[in-house]
Design a protein around this motif. Structure first.
Motif: not given
Lengths: 199, 199
Positions: A173-174, A184-193, A143-151
């Motif tokens: 990730g990036v 954006d910061g959220g994507t970078l945080a995911h890419a690092l994790a 599903t899309n990498p959006t709040v609703e898609g994640e949920a």
């Protein structure tokens, strides 16, 4: 204005296409009338056949005029992998990428309680049914990498885990070709994790 | 790819529209199939009716499904002024501007000897015929401000002057809202040569 009724009707109907404003619709109508009437008639025919003939695959629920779509009936694909997506357009996008050889299942969008879209509305029961007695060993939630898609992904993951099916989520990730400073910061945080070891 | 035949045919036909590439055509097809089948059928109907029903006005030669178009049959317009244009789109543009209340005559493009387009091909004899015995006292040549449009205007002016009809050309100059420093030299030269006294 100076359009005759049939031309006006054509321009109005063209404006129903996404991204087509009054100027573009006028240019399209004129181009077909002045230079390509055969193309216009071909388009009319194609529209009518598609609007009346295309339904949904009864297995994966993507757009298809066949009861079972080409992707579901292709014997060379891997029955053990099922990729769950939000729309037929996403199936096309993953197919274009060319690396996935499993099967698909298309939800009707994402969960959205305020819009009255619960699991039943987006087709979760049909997904469970699809999995029953199937050869699927892993469900990839794409599903899309959006709040609703994640949920939506998390909700489905919770339902499937008790069934003993492996459930995965596409990586965040990036994107390729991007520049780090503009991401954006959220994507970078995911890419690092989600970093992976370089062997 | 994963499009079913009818969807593929629809995407191909949509690509015949000006400015529509493969991605846009795909988005249009999906949008109609998923969200607006009625709109798709309406567009099919409008296309078929327009492609088969729209011809050319026998008087001014603009696009029209009537033998004589609305502009030519409107009794409130000024019969003494005739504006000569290169295409039906130009009629629409001048009408949109809203200041012209005379009649129109539409050529089929401009003179282009290398493409085999001489006076007969672009409809100059029909223009002469239109003027014979008419109430027209002034012909406004509004062909495009390009080399070919200028040549066409000068050719027609030469033909009409012996008939005792006043022949004018639309003004060349700086467009409204432009900034002088970004306007090309040719246009500026025309704007200076065509200056008018401020009373």
């Amino acid at each position: 204005m100076s359009f005759s009724p049939l031309i006006r009707q054509l321009i109005d109907a063209l404006r129903g296409l996404p991204g087509v404003g009054p100027k573009t619709a006028q240019r399209m109508a004129l181009s077909l009338l002045e230079r390509d009437r055969q193309g216009g008639l071909r388009l009319a025919e194609a529209l009518q056949q598609a609007m009346e003939g295309v339904g949904y695959c009864s297995r994966c629920r993507t757009l298809s005029e066949a009861e079972i779509c080409e992707l579901c009936s292709d014997p060379r694909r891997d029955d053990s992998l099922l990729c769950v997506l939000q729309s037929p357009a996403d199936v096309w996008a993953v197919e274009m990428a060319g690396s996935f050889r499993g099967r698909y299942f298309v939800l009707k969008g994402h969960l959205s309680p305020i819009d009255g879209l619960g699991p039943d509305e987006i087709g979760v029961p049909a997904l469970i049914e699809r999995l029953e007695g199937s050869a699927v060993t892993e469900v990839i939630l794409a599903t899309n990498p959006t709040v609703e898609g994640e949920a939506t992904a998390h909700y489905i993951a919770g339902l499937l885990r008790p069934l003993g099916i492996r459930v995965s989520r596409i990586a965040h990730g990036v994107p390729l070709g991007g520049e780090l400073e503009f991401i954006d910061g959220g994507t970078l945080a995911h890419a690092l994790a989600g970093r992976t070891l370089i062997s």
